[in-house]
Write an enzyme that holds these catalytic residues in place. Structure first.
Site, PDB file in Angstrom:
ATOM      1  CG  ASP A   1      91.710  41.110 -48.766  1.00  8.56           C
ATOM      2  OD1 ASP A   1      92.935  41.320 -48.710  1.00  8.56           O
ATOM      3  OD2 ASP A   1      91.214  40.012 -48.442  1.00  8.56           O
TER       4      ASP A   1
ATOM      5  CE1 TYR B   1      94.274  32.617 -44.932  1.00  9.09           C
ATOM      6  CE2 TYR B   1      92.824  34.280 -44.034  1.00  9.09           C
ATOM      7  CZ  TYR B   1      93.851  33.934 -44.876  1.00  9.09           C
ATOM      8  OH  TYR B   1      94.457  34.888 -45.647  1.00  9.09           O
TER       9      TYR B   1
ATOM     10  CE  LYS C   1      96.106  34.455 -48.148  1.00  9.82           C
ATOM     11  NZ  LYS C   1      95.678  35.692 -47.538  1.00  9.82           N
TER      12      LYS C   1
ATOM     13  N   GLY D   1     100.145  41.050 -49.233  1.00 12.35           N
ATOM     14  CA  GLY D   1      99.684  42.423 -49.068  1.00 12.35           C
ATOM     15  C   GLY D   1     100.693  43.271 -48.344  1.00 12.35           C
TER      16      GLY D   1
HETATM   17  P1  FBP Z   1      94.313  37.316 -41.542  1.00 17.96           P
HETATM   18  O1  FBP Z   1      92.816  37.204 -41.371  1.00 17.96           O
HETATM   19  O2  FBP Z   1      95.036  36.111 -41.025  1.00 17.96           O
HETATM   20  O3  FBP Z   1      94.854  38.594 -40.984  1.00 17.96           O
HETATM   21  O4  FBP Z   1      94.643  37.341 -43.085  1.00 17.96           O
HETATM   22  C1  FBP Z   1      93.868  38.068 -43.982  1.00 17.96           C
HETATM   23  C2  FBP Z   1      94.728  38.710 -45.021  1.00 17.96           C
HETATM   24  O5  FBP Z   1      95.432  39.782 -44.487  1.00 17.96           O
HETATM   25  C3  FBP Z   1      93.874  39.140 -46.182  1.00 17.96           C
HETATM   26  O6  FBP Z   1      93.192  40.292 -45.913  1.00 17.96           O
HETATM   27  C4  FBP Z   1      94.856  39.235 -47.307  1.00 17.96           C
HETATM   28  O7  FBP Z   1      94.262  38.981 -48.525  1.00 17.96           O
HETATM   29  C5  FBP Z   1      95.859  38.190 -46.987  1.00 17.96           C
HETATM   30  O8  FBP Z   1      95.714  37.891 -45.606  1.00 17.96           O
HETATM   31  C6  FBP Z   1      97.286  38.461 -47.409  1.00 17.96           C
HETATM   32  O9  FBP Z   1      97.774  39.651 -46.885  1.00 17.96           O
HETATM   33  P2  FBP Z   1      99.117  39.764 -46.043  1.00 17.96           P
HETATM   34  O10 FBP Z   1     100.236  39.410 -47.011  1.00 17.96           O
HETATM   35  O11 FBP Z   1      99.180  41.181 -45.639  1.00 17.96           O
HETATM   36  O12 FBP Z   1      99.046  38.783 -44.918  1.00 17.96           O
END
Ligand code: FBP
Length: 290
Positions: free
Chosen positions: A37, A173, A204, A264
């Site tokens: 995403d 978050y 998550k 991701g």
């Molecule tokens: P942030 O808003 O803290 O950047 O995190 C969002 C996110 O990147 C999502 O888009 C994604 O689903 C998740 O965290 C996990 O991705 P990654 O392993 O790249 O942090």
């Protein structure tokens, strides 16, 4: 594996709900979620750069990984799935129902990520497309002045999804002007508890990656305890050395009591072969097959 069925799942949908979780977790109850995403969340920031292979910039890179590797579920937005899903029918999907970009700095404006499509749209799309859609997802920014809007939408989504036998992952978050430390373990535990209070199947949350891998996992137990019967997924975060990341995930699963990961960049910011290799190793650890 004994799957607890929440009472928001009607009896007529209990088998479908159980089956969706079983398929996404390969019968283990532990979820390896591959996150795709970021095209929305981080725009093109994660997808181009001198250190990245050119193939990372193509949205199809996500799908090639998701279909070539042994992942649990691939999370992305409905439009993305609609564009590529027809060529990737073997992929297990989670439809992310909201999203926002990173263009407005949190110092300027508290984050608000509104719902884009309804669970009913997903249910219709699942039927029409025949794709393996097992779950929906939604992000909440707790501590934002807009948290009540996101809490309300998330609560409705859990009820609607369970009515249709889909399971739910909430990304939660702490973020906004009122939040001084997004990585504070006590606050993250609070996020996990909210996930449980909303009835999510998985929540998550941020995982504070410290240099002491074992200690980081021990500290995180407050979070998994707070989540109770809701499974906690640990965020992958920015790309790190693969062997070190695998060690962190072992401790997340074996010491911290996590029920999976949502990752991701650590997977897709590399060539297809390396991405598939790492994804397979991660799934094996998460599902206890290492
Ligand atoms: P942030 O808003 O803290 O950047 O995190 C969002 C996110 O990147 C999502 O888009 C994604 O689903 C998740 O965290 C996990 O991705 P990654 O392993 O790249 O942090």
């Amino acid at each position: 594996m004994n799957i607890q069925i929440p009472l928001t799942v009607p009896k007529s949908k209990a088998a479908e709900y159980t089956n969706n979780i079983k398929k996404a977790t390969h019968g283990t109850g532990k979820l390896m979620l591959f996150a795709g995403d970021q095209k929305v969340e981080h725009m093109n920031d994660d997808l181009v750069g001198a250190s990245l292979p050119a193939e990372v910039a193509d949205p199809e890179h996500y799908f090639k990984i998701a279909s070539g590797a042994d992942i649990g579920i691939f999370a992305t937005h409905l439009g993305t799935i609609a564009r590529y899903g027809g060529d990737y029918k073997n992929v297990p999907y989670l439809v992310k129902l909201n999203g926002k970009t990173n263009l407005i700095p949190k110092e300027n404006h508290d984050p608000l990520s509104r719902q884009w499509v309804d669970v009913a749209d997903v249910v219709r799309f699942k039927k029409d497309s025949g794709l393996n859609i097992y779950a929906v997802g939604y992000t909440i920014y707790l501590g934002s002045e807009f948290e009540s809007i996101m809490l309300h939408q998330a609560a409705q989504i859990v009820v609607d999804a369970h009515q249709h036998g889909l399971f739910v992952v909430l990304w939660i978050y702490p973020r906004g002007k009122a939040v001084s430390n997004e990585k504070d373990i006590h606050t993250i535990a609070g996020c996990a508890g909210i996930g449980m209070s909303l009835g999510a199947d998985f929540v998550k949350v941020i995982y504070p990656y410290g240099d002491d891998i074992k200690q980081s996992a021990e500290n995180f137990r407050e979070v998994t305890t707070a989540a109770g019967r809701t499974g906690v997924l640990c965020v992958g975060g920015s790309k790190q050395d693969s062997e070190k990341y695998l060690e962190h995930v072992r401790e997340q699963m074996n010491t911290a009591g996590a029920r999976g990961i949502a990752v991701g960049r650590n997977i897709y910011q590399q060539s297809l072969n390396d991405a598939i290799d790492l994804a397979n190793k991660l799934t094996a650890i998460v599902e206890g097959r290492e």
